[in-house]
Design an enzyme around this catalytic site. Structure first.
Site, PDB file in Angstrom:
ATOM      1  N   ILE A 137      29.600 -89.674 -34.277  1.00  0.00           N
ATOM      2  CA  ILE A 137      29.400 -90.365 -33.306  1.00  0.00           C
ATOM      3  C   ILE A 137      28.088 -90.248 -32.776  1.00  0.00           C
ATOM      4  CG2 ILE A 137      31.840 -90.808 -32.123  1.00  0.00           C
ATOM      5  CD1 ILE A 137      31.230 -88.280 -30.541  1.00  0.00           C
ATOM      6  N   ASP A 138      27.501 -91.127 -31.818  1.00  0.00           N
ATOM      7  CA  ASP A 138      26.069 -91.160 -31.499  1.00  0.00           C
ATOM      8  C   ASP A 138      25.417 -89.895 -30.777  1.00  0.00           C
ATOM      9  OD1 ASP A 138      25.267 -93.676 -32.752  1.00  0.00           O
ATOM     10  OD2 ASP A 138      25.998 -94.748 -31.027  1.00  0.00           O
ATOM     11  N   MET A 139      24.293 -89.246 -30.790  1.00  0.00           N
ATOM     12  CA  MET A 139      24.131 -88.303 -29.953  1.00  0.00           C
ATOM     13  C   MET A 139      24.393 -88.291 -28.480  1.00  0.00           C
ATOM     14  SD  MET A 139      20.050 -87.071 -29.623  1.00  0.00           S
ATOM     15  CE  MET A 139      19.335 -88.168 -28.330  1.00  0.00           C
ATOM     16  N   THR A 141      26.793 -90.023 -27.064  1.00  0.00           N
ATOM     17  CA  THR A 141      28.131 -90.491 -26.995  1.00  0.00           C
ATOM     18  C   THR A 141      28.773 -89.151 -26.993  1.00  0.00           C
ATOM     19  OG1 THR A 141      27.858 -92.642 -27.875  1.00  0.00           O
ATOM     20  CG2 THR A 141      30.145 -91.549 -28.035  1.00  0.00           C
ATOM     21  N   ARG A 237      28.635-100.395 -28.767  1.00  0.00           N
ATOM     22  CA  ARG A 237      27.257-100.721 -28.106  1.00  0.00           C
ATOM     23  C   ARG A 237      26.679-102.266 -28.390  1.00  0.00           C
ATOM     24  NH1 ARG A 237      23.454 -95.614 -29.548  1.00  0.00           N
ATOM     25  NH2 ARG A 237      22.093 -96.656 -27.999  1.00  0.00           N
TER      26      ARG A 237
END
Length: 303
Positions: A137-139, A141, A237
């Site tokens: 998962i993104d930084m 998130t 997103r």
């Protein structure tokens, strides 16, 4: 290093050198290419060049791709929120702001570094940079990730991802009032042709499907739950922005004026899968971080 050569075409006339190279070398980021330029590995007609310098049709552009330095990962004593652990896998509630695995701009302080300190047995399927990492998962998130301790588990979990039986549910706060109680976004995602640092809904992108339902609705904001059917980069997103409801705080796809939630208001709240060894269905849930709930409270007080 091997020398590569390209003659600038009429179409590329007056384009920036870094843009020409990023279009030619799509496996490399523009920031990587700019670092090659700074290090003197790119020449225009045999002379050193600047990233913003514009090429002329017929000029010779040459470059050398530096050899990748071997990455040696060192364990780091970073606190982890471990929701579940056994001999085959871990379920971790990743903190907002933590990068999952090392990359060009993040050589230390990642989830991988923390995992290496916590346990020495991680799967090697994804190589030295991503031991144990089945999905990411993104930084900015927060939320749940399953990590494989051995190749047997990694293989089984990866198959569940491909077969769409590994379920991942998120909650998000978006700008705008979503009119439908539930919805499905089926739109292919790929690299944005206008900005290679971003993803977008593009005609030749990879299939991407997101399901959503409204949890709470306010004037100008909506609290939603999203479930991934596929797992493309920045999928939620991009998809929510595509239908006109960008995530609150999203620095890449959101609005300029937004609530300060330290990056996009997105939390991976639930994960469910079949345990590779016991074959039992397992489901885990984690509450969103304080910055997320405080944003919701702030919105409620507004209205």
């Amino acid at each position: 290093m091997t020398m590569n050569q390209h003659t600038i075409t009429e179409i590329e006339h007056r384009k920036r050198v870094d843009k020409i190279l990023s279009d030619l070398l799509q496996d490399h980021s523009r920031s990587q290419i700019q670092s090659w330029i700074e290090e003197g590995n790119v020449k225009l007609n045999g002379e050193s060049v600047k990233a913003n310098q514009k090429g002329q049709a017929g000029e010779s552009l040459t470059w050398e791709i530096p050899e990748t330095k071997p990455l040696i990962l060192e364990a780091e004593d970073i606190p982890l929120d471990i929701v579940y652990e056994d001999e085959d896998l871990l379920v971790v509630n990743k903190a907002k702001g933590m990068v999952v695995h090392p990359s060009a701009g993040h050589r230390t302080g990642t989830l991988v570094h923390a995992l290496l300190f916590h346990c020495t047995d991680l799967s090697g399927i994804n190589g030295v940079e991503r031991p144990g990492i089945v999905h990411r998962i993104d930084m900015d998130t927060s939320g749940l990730l399953v990590v494989a301790k051995n190749d047997f588990s990694h293989q089984h979990l990866s198959e569940q991802l491909q077969e769409k039986t590994l379920k991942r549910t998120y909650e998000a706060i978006v700008h705008g009032e979503v009119g439908h109680e539930t919805g499905l976004i089926d739109a292919p995602i790929g690299r944005d042709p206008k900005d290679r640092q971003k993803m977008g809904v593009v005609e030749n992108g990879k299939p991407a499907v997101t399901h959503f339902r409204v949890l709470d609705r306010f004037p100008h904001y909506t609290h939603v739950e999203c479930q991934l059917e596929t797992g493309r980069t920045h999928q939620i997103r991009v998809h929510m922005q595509y239908i006109g409801f960008p995530l609150v705080g999203d620095p890449k796809y959101g609005q300029r004026k937004s609530l300060d939630v330290q990056g996009q208001a997105l939390h991976a709240k639930q994960i469910a899968f079949i345990h590779p060894r016991t074959e039992k269905r397992m489901e885990f849930e984690a509450a969103p971080p304080a910055v997320f709930t405080e944003a919701l409270d702030q919105i409620r007080k507004m209205y």
